[in-house]
Write a protein that holds these residues in place. Sequence first.
Motif, mmCIF file in Angstrom:
data_model
loop_
_atom_site.group_PDB
_atom_site.id
_atom_site.type_symbol
_atom_site.label_atom_id
_atom_site.label_comp_id
_atom_site.label_asym_id
_atom_site.label_seq_id
_atom_site.Cartn_x
_atom_site.Cartn_y
_atom_site.Cartn_z
ATOM 1 N N THR A 58 52.021 43.828 36.049
ATOM 2 C CA THR A 58 50.562 43.745 36.043
ATOM 3 C C THR A 58 50.097 42.324 36.342
ATOM 4 O OG1 THR A 58 50.429 45.562 34.452
ATOM 5 C CG2 THR A 58 48.492 44.155 34.658
ATOM 6 N N SER A 62 48.046 40.999 39.676
ATOM 7 C CA SER A 62 46.800 40.262 39.508
ATOM 8 C C SER A 62 46.875 38.921 40.224
ATOM 9 C CB SER A 62 46.507 40.057 38.028
ATOM 10 O OG SER A 62 45.371 39.272 37.852
ATOM 11 N N HIS A 66 44.599 37.642 43.544
ATOM 12 C CA HIS A 66 43.670 36.527 43.360
ATOM 13 C C HIS A 66 44.152 35.216 43.962
ATOM 14 C CE1 HIS A 66 42.361 39.270 40.111
ATOM 15 N NE2 HIS A 66 41.176 38.907 40.559
#
Length: 68
Positions: A58, A62, A66
């Motif tokens: 996860t 992420s 980003h």
Amino acid sequence: MLEANSFFTNMVDELVEFSEYDPELAEGLRWIDTEAQKLGITFYEMVFHVLHRYDIDTKAKSWLSHRN
């Protein structure tokens, strides 16, 4: 450290109890138990590995989304 272990095992025990009402959770826990037996580790260790791997994946997704 023992307190953290106790908290974790109690949390897993509650998940096992709750799985009586959630067939998908029950199936996942059976898979975890089977994999733990194949690897020669405890059910709790396998749950920890699965949750840890999920957390890593996860965070990596992420970070990847980003980074640009």
